[in-house]
Write a protein that holds these residues in place. Sequence first.
Motif, mmCIF file in Angstrom:
data_model
loop_
_atom_site.group_PDB
_atom_site.id
_atom_site.type_symbol
_atom_site.label_atom_id
_atom_site.label_comp_id
_atom_site.label_asym_id
_atom_site.label_seq_id
_atom_site.Cartn_x
_atom_site.Cartn_y
_atom_site.Cartn_z
ATOM 1 N N VAL A 113 67.593 50.262 38.586
ATOM 2 C CA VAL A 113 67.037 49.206 39.446
ATOM 3 C C VAL A 113 65.519 49.210 39.359
ATOM 4 O O VAL A 113 64.881 48.166 39.157
ATOM 5 N N PHE A 124 66.986 42.960 49.488
ATOM 6 C CA PHE A 124 66.800 42.934 48.027
ATOM 7 C C PHE A 124 67.213 44.271 47.406
ATOM 8 O O PHE A 124 68.037 44.327 46.486
ATOM 9 N N THR A 125 66.646 45.352 47.944
ATOM 10 C CA THR A 125 66.945 46.670 47.376
ATOM 11 C C THR A 125 68.422 47.020 47.551
ATOM 12 O O THR A 125 69.071 47.511 46.634
ATOM 13 N N LEU A 126 68.949 46.730 48.744
ATOM 14 C CA LEU A 126 70.350 47.058 49.028
ATOM 15 C C LEU A 126 71.284 46.327 48.071
ATOM 16 O O LEU A 126 72.186 46.930 47.482
ATOM 17 N N ASN A 153 66.766 36.522 49.279
ATOM 18 C CA ASN A 153 66.124 35.830 50.406
ATOM 19 C C ASN A 153 67.009 34.695 50.916
ATOM 20 O O ASN A 153 67.020 34.399 52.114
ATOM 21 N N PHE A 179 67.499 56.057 48.608
ATOM 22 C CA PHE A 179 67.368 54.622 48.860
ATOM 23 C C PHE A 179 66.000 54.291 49.450
ATOM 24 O O PHE A 179 65.369 53.306 49.062
ATOM 25 N N MET A 198 63.323 51.916 47.782
ATOM 26 C CA MET A 198 62.789 50.759 48.500
ATOM 27 C C MET A 198 61.262 50.793 48.512
ATOM 28 O O MET A 198 60.602 49.771 48.323
ATOM 29 N N VAL A 253 63.155 46.247 37.711
ATOM 30 C CA VAL A 253 62.226 45.520 38.579
ATOM 31 C C VAL A 253 60.779 45.758 38.142
ATOM 32 O O VAL A 253 59.956 44.842 38.147
ATOM 33 N N LEU A 304 62.995 37.746 37.858
ATOM 34 C CA LEU A 304 62.778 38.552 39.062
ATOM 35 C C LEU A 304 62.631 37.657 40.289
ATOM 36 O O LEU A 304 63.179 37.938 41.362
ATOM 37 N N ALA A 344 56.828 45.917 42.898
ATOM 38 C CA ALA A 344 57.361 44.579 42.619
ATOM 39 C C ALA A 344 57.324 43.654 43.833
ATOM 40 O O ALA A 344 56.815 42.543 43.741
ATOM 41 N N TRP A 345 57.853 44.112 44.946
ATOM 42 C CA TRP A 345 58.058 43.199 46.066
ATOM 43 C C TRP A 345 56.758 42.575 46.550
ATOM 44 O O TRP A 345 56.648 41.352 46.660
ATOM 45 N N PHE A 368 70.912 47.663 44.474
ATOM 46 C CA PHE A 368 71.387 49.041 44.381
ATOM 47 C C PHE A 368 72.908 49.060 44.387
ATOM 48 O O PHE A 368 73.533 49.730 43.549
ATOM 49 N N GLY A 375 63.637 41.090 54.074
ATOM 50 C CA GLY A 375 63.769 40.690 52.676
ATOM 51 C C GLY A 375 63.828 41.869 51.716
ATOM 52 O O GLY A 375 64.707 41.944 50.857
ATOM 53 N N LEU A 376 62.894 42.792 51.881
ATOM 54 C CA LEU A 376 62.823 43.926 50.962
ATOM 55 C C LEU A 376 64.079 44.790 51.074
ATOM 56 O O LEU A 376 64.654 45.212 50.071
ATOM 57 N N TRP A 377 64.522 45.048 52.297
ATOM 58 C CA TRP A 377 65.718 45.865 52.508
ATOM 59 C C TRP A 377 66.936 45.218 51.846
ATOM 60 O O TRP A 377 67.698 45.864 51.119
ATOM 61 N N ILE A 382 64.847 37.616 43.673
ATOM 62 C CA ILE A 382 64.284 37.698 45.028
ATOM 63 C C ILE A 382 64.712 36.489 45.853
ATOM 64 O O ILE A 382 65.101 36.610 47.017
ATOM 65 N N ASP A 383 64.660 35.315 45.218
ATOM 66 C CA ASP A 383 65.076 34.103 45.933
ATOM 67 C C ASP A 383 66.542 34.178 46.343
ATOM 68 O O ASP A 383 66.921 33.691 47.410
#
Lengths: 172, 236
Positions: B29, B79-81, B59, A24, A28, B33, B51, A35-36, B84, B75-77, B55-56
């Motif tokens: 994933v 999003f990925t969580l 968020n 994970f 991340m 992305v 995409l 991307a992010w 996933f 946000g990133l956490w 993200i929105d």
Amino acid sequence: MFTHLIVGAAGFNIGDALFYAILFIILMWVVKIFAWKPVTKMMQNRADKIAKDIDTAEKSRNEAVELAKKREEALVHSQEEANEIINKAQQTGDKRRESIISEAQADVKNIKENAEKDIEQQKRDALASIKNDVADLSIEIASKIIKKNLDANNQKALIDSYIEGLGNNESK
Amino acid sequence: MDPTRTFQFLGLTFNVGNMISGVIVAAIVFVFVFVCSRHLQIKPKGKQNLLEYMIDFTNGIVKSTMPSGSTRDYGLWVFTLFYFILVSNLLGLFLHIEVGGIVYVKSPTADPVVAMTFALMSLLIAQYSSVMKLGYKGHFETYMQPISFLLPVNLMEELTNFLTLGIRVYGNIFAGELLAGLIAKLAFSNGIVTLAVSAPLELLWQGFSVFIGCIQAYVFVTLSCVYVSQKLSIEE
């Protein structure tokens, strides 16, 4: 089958947990890099650009309104100016006409006076020269007659007639 | 329990099926992305729009549950969580590989270990946020609020948060897979008759499982955010 429902039944594999945690974190990380970050940066840029565009549009709209107002004012002003110029031109034209007329009148008067004066002068000159001529002529005639024949009667009639003629001449 | 292929490494037990499934989910994933984030433009179109919508969406979860300004940190956490777990929940519905009675590819979240791993991660992030905000002393003092004898209750609450978070998603997905498997077994048990009955039933259950998978991913992420924000919103 019911052993499935107990959490520890399958053996709580710490290895799997560790594997998933690392997986994970790696996911991340690569999502952040690929991307992010670029996407959020792009979204931020867009938000900034839109805000800026709105401000610019507002500003240019205000400028346009101001410009239109200025132009209208200028238009009104130029109309006034044009009216003024026309009025001035008319006034100067009138003045000029009057001055030309009065000048012409003065000139005419002057010329007339001069002409009258000239005529008077010439008349006087002519009269004077005629008087001289008459005197000369009379003397000549007198001398001729005297030379020819000094008859008292004839002479008297002659002189009278001369004088009469002169008087007529003078009275004219 | 179905037989699994495991191996020992550094004294830890690894489940090969879980590892393969996890890698597949992460790859799906990431590739999705990655493809969507190529050729970014100020004026988005097509896949970039998709995409940005994704993200929105995450968020939006962060904004609705956490104090403002948290999107930058979490946000990133989130999003990925979210993606996933979403892909994990759905993977088993369309991809189930079994070789010699051993399952190699299924929904990773149908395994309690995986579900509890993510629950533990959410819990740890919540604790970490609290420590970052209040310091260690302040953080541990929050367990004695409002009165010190509530300490065991507060600790129990943390534990139940962790357990319910993990077991909720595990239970839903595991039950979904179990029932799908049962219907499949029923289909091939008595020839054409049961097949005709089971096929629409399986179709229905698959559709429902997709719905449950999405809802559970959303619930998991929302609750994680709530636990973190609970720690963040504690008054000093």
